[in-house]
Design an enzyme around this catalytic site. Structure first.
Site, mmCIF file in Angstrom:
data_model
loop_
_atom_site.group_PDB
_atom_site.id
_atom_site.type_symbol
_atom_site.label_atom_id
_atom_site.label_comp_id
_atom_site.label_asym_id
_atom_site.label_seq_id
_atom_site.Cartn_x
_atom_site.Cartn_y
_atom_site.Cartn_z
ATOM 1 N N ASP A 8 46.528 68.738 53.752
ATOM 2 C CA ASP A 8 47.805 68.714 53.027
ATOM 3 C C ASP A 8 48.187 67.318 52.591
ATOM 4 O O ASP A 8 47.460 66.562 52.516
ATOM 5 C CB ASP A 8 48.854 69.582 53.898
ATOM 6 C CG ASP A 8 49.191 68.726 54.807
ATOM 7 O OD1 ASP A 8 49.006 67.528 55.203
ATOM 8 O OD2 ASP A 8 50.228 69.280 55.698
ATOM 9 N N CYS A 65 45.821 67.631 58.676
ATOM 10 C CA CYS A 65 47.189 67.441 58.363
ATOM 11 C C CYS A 65 47.804 66.476 59.205
ATOM 12 O O CYS A 65 47.079 65.543 59.596
ATOM 13 C CB CYS A 65 47.729 68.767 58.448
ATOM 14 S SG CYS A 65 47.667 69.524 60.044
ATOM 15 N N THR A 67 49.556 66.224 61.993
ATOM 16 C CA THR A 67 49.052 66.276 63.204
ATOM 17 C C THR A 67 47.941 66.938 63.623
ATOM 18 O O THR A 67 47.253 66.725 64.694
ATOM 19 C CB THR A 67 50.313 67.090 64.175
ATOM 20 O OG1 THR A 67 50.248 68.501 63.649
ATOM 21 C CG2 THR A 67 51.646 66.376 64.108
ATOM 22 N N HIS A 98 29.830 73.000 73.099
ATOM 23 C CA HIS A 98 29.894 74.151 73.829
ATOM 24 C C HIS A 98 30.822 75.432 73.220
ATOM 25 O O HIS A 98 30.697 76.529 73.429
ATOM 26 C CB HIS A 98 31.170 74.033 75.076
ATOM 27 C CG HIS A 98 30.216 73.164 76.181
ATOM 28 N ND1 HIS A 98 30.786 72.833 77.671
ATOM 29 C CD2 HIS A 98 29.046 72.530 76.427
ATOM 30 C CE1 HIS A 98 29.968 72.174 78.345
ATOM 31 N NE2 HIS A 98 28.879 72.015 77.567
ATOM 32 N N HIS A 133 26.961 79.432 76.623
ATOM 33 C CA HIS A 133 27.862 79.266 75.763
ATOM 34 C C HIS A 133 28.063 80.297 74.515
ATOM 35 O O HIS A 133 29.129 80.755 73.894
ATOM 36 C CB HIS A 133 28.097 77.666 75.258
ATOM 37 C CG HIS A 133 27.962 76.710 76.314
ATOM 38 N ND1 HIS A 133 29.180 76.431 77.084
ATOM 39 C CD2 HIS A 133 27.212 75.757 76.772
ATOM 40 C CE1 HIS A 133 28.773 75.519 78.033
ATOM 41 N NE2 HIS A 133 27.538 75.218 77.729
HETATM 42 C C1 RB5 Z 1 53.588 67.915 57.242
HETATM 43 O O1 RB5 Z 1 54.970 67.115 56.934
HETATM 44 C C2 RB5 Z 1 53.210 68.160 58.310
HETATM 45 O O2 RB5 Z 1 54.166 69.234 58.924
HETATM 46 C C3 RB5 Z 1 51.921 68.920 58.404
HETATM 47 O O3 RB5 Z 1 50.866 67.792 57.796
HETATM 48 C C4 RB5 Z 1 51.257 69.053 59.831
HETATM 49 O O4 RB5 Z 1 51.264 67.990 60.732
HETATM 50 C C5 RB5 Z 1 51.599 70.482 60.467
HETATM 51 O O5 RB5 Z 1 51.354 70.708 61.292
#
Ligand code: RB5
Length: 142
Positions: A8, A65, A67, A98, A133
């Site tokens: 993203d 993304c 996180t 696994h 597995h």
């Molecule tokens: C974007 O600000 C952030 O929310 C997205 O990249 C992600 O971390 C969501 O899980």
């Protein structure tokens, strides 16, 4: 082996870094975007990438993304996708060995580039072990 990659808006530079590493290691890379930092919704890109990976059994995917959490939640809604959010080399290696994960997810705001490279390399070097597995993967898929 072909790698589809998508992010993203939070992971644009990170995506370019990972795509470069993959190409340097001899993999074909298909970048599914986005190509600007305009805000986008991660489920849209997760769905796009997962559909491509499912169509092409010789491929795997990398989703990014901020996180990694949103992309992994979204990708794991798609039947046939086993997406693993990895923040270290050990989990990346085990995700392949696994869990036979077919999508690697990373958090661009979590990982430094050095760690990201070690995560990617551990993933690339690891192979599914099958055996006990495989029966667990079959249960997941059913
Ligand atoms: C974007 O600000 C952030 O929310 C997205 O990249 C992600 O971390 C969501 O899980």
């Amino acid at each position: 082996m072909k790698y589809y990659i998508a992010t993203d808006h939070a992971g644009l530079e990170f995506k370019a870094f990972i795509a470069t590493l993959l190409k340097e290691r001899g993999y074909e890379v298909v970048d599914l975007g986005p190509d600007s930092t305009d805000r986008v919704d991660y489920p849209d890109y997760a769905k796009k990438l997962c559909n491509e990976v499912l169509k092409d059994s010789e491929s795997k995917g990398i989703l990014i993304c901020g996180t990694g959490i949103g992309m992994s939640l979204a990708a794991n809604k798609v039947k046939g996708i086993r997406a693993a959010l990895c923040h270290d080399a050990y989990t990346a290696s085990m995700a392949r060995a696994h869990n036979d994960a077919n999508v690697l997810v990373m958090g661009a705001r979590v990982l430094g580039y050095g760690t990201a490279e070690s995560v990617l390399d551990a993933w690339l070097k690891s192979e599914f072990e099958g055996g006990r597995h495989a029966q667990r993967i079959a249960k997941l898929e059913s």
